[in-house]
Design a protein around this motif. Structure first.
Motif, PDB file in Angstrom:
ATOM      1  N   UNK A 300       3.301 -54.257 -28.780  1.00 46.57           N
ATOM      2  CA  UNK A 300       3.082 -53.433 -28.208  1.00 46.57           C
ATOM      3  C   UNK A 300       3.095 -53.207 -26.659  1.00 46.57           C
ATOM      4  N   UNK A 301       3.587 -55.110 -26.504  1.00 41.62           N
ATOM      5  CA  UNK A 301       4.182 -55.508 -25.389  1.00 41.62           C
ATOM      6  C   UNK A 301       5.025 -55.368 -24.880  1.00 41.62           C
ATOM      7  N   UNK A 302       6.461 -55.100 -26.207  1.00 42.51           N
ATOM      8  CA  UNK A 302       7.374 -55.240 -25.626  1.00 42.51           C
ATOM      9  C   UNK A 302       7.722 -53.578 -25.958  1.00 42.51           C
ATOM     10  N   UNK A 303       7.080 -52.903 -25.884  1.00 42.11           N
ATOM     11  CA  UNK A 303       7.237 -51.417 -26.424  1.00 42.11           C
ATOM     12  C   UNK A 303       7.021 -50.802 -24.574  1.00 42.11           C
ATOM     13  N   UNK A 304       5.747 -51.835 -24.061  1.00 43.90           N
ATOM     14  CA  UNK A 304       5.438 -51.053 -22.340  1.00 43.90           C
ATOM     15  C   UNK A 304       5.804 -51.725 -21.516  1.00 43.90           C
ATOM     16  N   UNK A 305       7.209 -52.748 -22.058  1.00 43.50           N
ATOM     17  CA  UNK A 305       7.775 -52.930 -20.117  1.00 43.50           C
ATOM     18  C   UNK A 305       8.984 -52.108 -20.088  1.00 43.50           C
ATOM     19  N   UNK A 306       9.496 -52.357 -19.033  1.00 41.49           N
ATOM     20  CA  UNK A 306      10.832 -52.057 -18.201  1.00 41.49           C
ATOM     21  C   UNK A 306      12.190 -52.486 -18.721  1.00 41.49           C
ATOM     22  N   UNK A 307      12.014 -54.307 -18.949  1.00 41.44           N
ATOM     23  CA  UNK A 307      13.100 -54.901 -19.143  1.00 41.44           C
ATOM     24  C   UNK A 307      12.725 -55.687 -20.759  1.00 41.44           C
ATOM     25  N   UNK A 308      14.042 -56.056 -21.606  1.00 38.04           N
ATOM     26  CA  UNK A 308      13.245 -56.837 -22.155  1.00 38.04           C
ATOM     27  C   UNK A 308      14.322 -58.197 -22.051  1.00 38.04           C
ATOM     28  N   UNK A 309      13.281 -60.058 -21.551  1.00 35.19           N
ATOM     29  CA  UNK A 309      15.134 -60.232 -21.243  1.00 35.19           C
ATOM     30  C   UNK A 309      14.873 -62.161 -22.441  1.00 35.19           C
ATOM     31  N   UNK A 310      15.861 -62.101 -22.479  1.00 39.27           N
ATOM     32  CA  UNK A 310      15.724 -63.127 -23.228  1.00 39.27           C
ATOM     33  C   UNK A 310      16.399 -64.575 -22.901  1.00 39.27           C
ATOM     34  N   UNK A 311      16.251 -65.435 -21.954  1.00 36.55           N
ATOM     35  CA  UNK A 311      16.922 -66.164 -21.488  1.00 36.55           C
ATOM     36  C   UNK A 311      16.972 -67.913 -21.939  1.00 36.55           C
ATOM     37  N   UNK A 312      17.215 -67.603 -23.164  1.00 38.49           N
ATOM     38  CA  UNK A 312      17.542 -68.798 -24.019  1.00 38.49           C
ATOM     39  C   UNK A 312      19.061 -69.461 -23.712  1.00 38.49           C
ATOM     40  N   UNK A 313      18.168 -71.135 -24.116  1.00 40.83           N
ATOM     41  CA  UNK A 313      19.751 -71.466 -23.572  1.00 40.83           C
ATOM     42  C   UNK A 313      20.890 -71.887 -25.088  1.00 40.83           C
ATOM     43  N   UNK A 314      20.264 -71.502 -26.154  1.00 40.93           N
ATOM     44  CA  UNK A 314      20.203 -71.225 -27.797  1.00 40.93           C
ATOM     45  C   UNK A 314      19.851 -70.401 -28.759  1.00 40.93           C
ATOM     46  N   UNK A 315      20.433 -69.309 -29.869  1.00 42.50           N
ATOM     47  CA  UNK A 315      20.005 -68.985 -30.391  1.00 42.50           C
ATOM     48  C   UNK A 315      20.805 -68.847 -31.914  1.00 42.50           C
ATOM     49  N   UNK A 316      20.096 -68.699 -32.809  1.00 43.08           N
ATOM     50  CA  UNK A 316      20.914 -68.575 -34.085  1.00 43.08           C
ATOM     51  C   UNK A 316      21.244 -66.739 -33.760  1.00 43.08           C
ATOM     52  N   UNK A 317      20.221 -66.290 -34.376  1.00 44.90           N
ATOM     53  CA  UNK A 317      20.549 -65.002 -33.642  1.00 44.90           C
ATOM     54  C   UNK A 317      19.160 -64.439 -33.346  1.00 44.90           C
ATOM     55  N   UNK A 318      18.563 -63.900 -32.561  1.00 41.02           N
ATOM     56  CA  UNK A 318      16.527 -64.123 -31.901  1.00 41.02           C
ATOM     57  C   UNK A 318      16.104 -62.533 -32.323  1.00 41.02           C
ATOM     58  N   UNK A 319      15.494 -63.136 -33.210  1.00 37.17           N
ATOM     59  CA  UNK A 319      14.886 -61.972 -33.608  1.00 37.17           C
ATOM     60  C   UNK A 319      14.406 -60.711 -32.599  1.00 37.17           C
ATOM     61  N   UNK A 320      14.062 -60.776 -31.869  1.00 39.83           N
ATOM     62  CA  UNK A 320      12.688 -60.112 -31.135  1.00 39.83           C
ATOM     63  C   UNK A 320      13.872 -59.866 -30.049  1.00 39.83           C
ATOM     64  N   UNK A 321      14.935 -59.977 -29.888  1.00 40.49           N
ATOM     65  CA  UNK A 321      16.034 -59.141 -29.097  1.00 40.49           C
ATOM     66  C   UNK A 321      16.099 -57.503 -30.486  1.00 40.49           C
ATOM     67  N   UNK A 322      16.531 -57.679 -31.489  1.00 41.50           N
ATOM     68  CA  UNK A 322      16.902 -56.718 -32.170  1.00 41.50           C
ATOM     69  C   UNK A 322      15.607 -56.259 -31.791  1.00 41.50           C
ATOM     70  N   UNK A 323      13.959 -56.947 -32.618  1.00 49.99           N
ATOM     71  CA  UNK A 323      12.768 -55.984 -32.428  1.00 49.99           C
ATOM     72  C   UNK A 323      13.199 -55.071 -30.506  1.00 49.99           C
ATOM     73  N   UNK A 324      13.223 -55.111 -29.786  1.00 46.65           N
ATOM     74  CA  UNK A 324      13.046 -55.115 -28.314  1.00 46.65           C
ATOM     75  C   UNK A 324      14.375 -53.411 -28.725  1.00 46.65           C
ATOM     76  N   UNK A 325      15.154 -53.743 -28.754  1.00 43.29           N
ATOM     77  CA  UNK A 325      16.296 -52.863 -29.314  1.00 43.29           C
ATOM     78  C   UNK A 325      15.996 -51.871 -30.184  1.00 43.29           C
ATOM     79  N   UNK A 326      15.043 -51.558 -31.165  1.00 49.14           N
ATOM     80  CA  UNK A 326      15.058 -50.738 -31.767  1.00 49.14           C
ATOM     81  C   UNK A 326      14.377 -49.701 -31.133  1.00 49.14           C
ATOM     82  N   UNK A 327      12.657 -50.402 -29.836  1.00 53.14           N
ATOM     83  CA  UNK A 327      12.074 -50.206 -29.305  1.00 53.14           C
ATOM     84  C   UNK A 327      12.565 -49.344 -28.614  1.00 53.14           C
ATOM     85  N   UNK A 328      13.966 -49.409 -28.562  1.00 55.92           N
ATOM     86  CA  UNK A 328      14.591 -48.722 -27.029  1.00 55.92           C
ATOM     87  C   UNK A 328      14.580 -49.205 -25.511  1.00 55.92           C
TER      88      UNK A 328
END
Length: 399
Positions: A300-328
């Protein structure tokens, strides 16, 4: 036909990207063909209730519950040998990790803990066709489980994120039949450290259910993220160096100074939380950079935001980024080494420079370039990010 017997091991089901990925994996098995046992070292975590009914959750074994718990507590419970193993592992890691930040030495300490604890841990008596260790180190399935085929997962940018005792790690990885990486970039990063293990590696993306993410996002949270006219930015993750929330705090301060009416919301928890809180106070942005705490359901917090930001130094593949994309959502990520495997820059997201300035410039660009912001959001909404087809890769390994 007799079902194939599979054992999956995991530490617990506390909130985290690997745990959410495990739920996606367990939901995707064909239970008419496979019989799946799940062994959790500790029956803890907010995601316990999401384990599919078809999965057989094995009883906890006292010795394995000692992992990641205070040493004094496990000694009080009578686990003297395991307590001593933990102390020895902690001392050795302290010597080996001199000059490193705390979270850079975490994996190495866990390696030593497993190495010194093995004699005090019981075997699993049941025999399996396949044993899957979903979060390393993978000593448990190698030494305590009887299985024809053994697989271990790598969830991160191994070359940059993990600081292992290379001798112990190479021995461990080489004993597995297959090493599963969550992205092509993660596999390439792993092979920079262990180029001789290329014949064992495969890439299998985290399984995400688009329907589950969308269904869970409908919860009402207006009290926590009020519609006050501000630009709402959201990030989700652990409070640790890898996630870059310290850079996000400074970026938020600079954006406010530039005149942007923003509120940056963080969903998460972790060891560096007090450090981030102190940074917020020092930069006088307590009303702008808001920590929402641990949430079972971040959608719900992802859905309500205007921009989703992942400010990471490193990731494998961030699940949260894909979830934010699913929510448009219009997504912006830093240019960590595996970023290009995460999204198509300028199409279904935006990659900014990995720095405070890069984050500021990237968010400014999305705020000013409404056409780009709407375009990446629209492309995310229309793309199919469901990927249960990835299970075919696993089926090909286990037969």
């Amino acid at each position: 036909m007799e079902k194939k017997k599979i054992l999956v091991s995991m530490y617990s089901m506390h909130i985290g990207g690997a745990e959410r990925s495990l739920i996606g994996l367990l939901e995707s098995f064909d239970y008419s063909v496979y019989e799946v046992d799940l062994f959790l070292y500790r029956h803890e975590g907010e995601f316990l209730s999401f384990i599919p009914n078809e999965v057989n959750l094995l009883p906890a074994i006292k010795q394995y519950t000692t992992f990641e718990r205070p040493i004094k507590d496990i000694v009080k419970e009578g686990h003297i040998y395991l307590g001593c193993a933990r102390i020895l592992a902690k001392l050795k890691a302290k010597i080996k990790n001199r000059g490193l930040q705390n979270d850079q030495g975490t994996y190495k300490q866990m390696q030593y803990t497993w190495n010194y604890s093995m004699l005090g841990l019981p075997n699993i008596e049941k025999k399996y066709d396949v044993a899957v260790s979903f979060l390393g180190p993978h000593n448990f399935i190698l030494d305590k489980v009887k299985a024809k085929t053994k697989l271990g997962w790598n969830h991160t940018d191994y070359f940059r994120a993990v600081n292992p005792d290379k001798y112990l790690d190479e021995e461990m990885w080489s004993r597995l039949d297959y090493i599963v990486n969550v992205s092509q970039d993660s596999e390439e990063s792993f092979l920079k450290v262990f180029p001789n293990l290329g014949h064992k590696t495969i890439t299998m993306e985290n399984i995400i259910s688009s329907k589950f993410v969308r269904d869970q996002s409908d919860e009402e949270i207006e009290d926590e993220m009020p519609d006050d006219g501000s630009i709402k930015i959201c990030s989700v993750g652990r409070f640790c160096d890898a996630k870059g929330f310290d850079m996000a705090v400074i970026a938020c301060k600079k954006l406010v100074e530039l005149g942007y009416d923003i509120k940056w919301y963080i969903v998460g928890y972790g060891a560096d939380e007090n450090y981030i809180k102190q940074l917020i106070i020092e930069n006088n942005i307590s009303e702008k950079f808001i920590l929402l705490g641990k949430k079972i359901n971040p959608y719900p917090y992802m859905k309500r935001c205007d921009i989703y930001c992942q400010p990471s130094r490193y990731e494998g593949k961030a699940v949260t980024v894909r979830e934010a994309q699913i929510l448009g959502k219009p997504v912006i990520i830093t240019n960590y080494p595996t970023a290009k495997s995460q999204l198509e820059n300028g199409v279904d997201g935006y990659i900014c420079e990995l720095s405070v300035k890069g984050i500021v410039d990237g968010i400014e660009k999305l705020c000013k370039d409404v056409e780009l912001l709407n375009s990446v959001a629209s492309n995310s909404r229309t793309r199919d990010y469901g990927n249960k087809i990835e299970m075919n890769k696993l089926y090909s390994l286990i037969g």
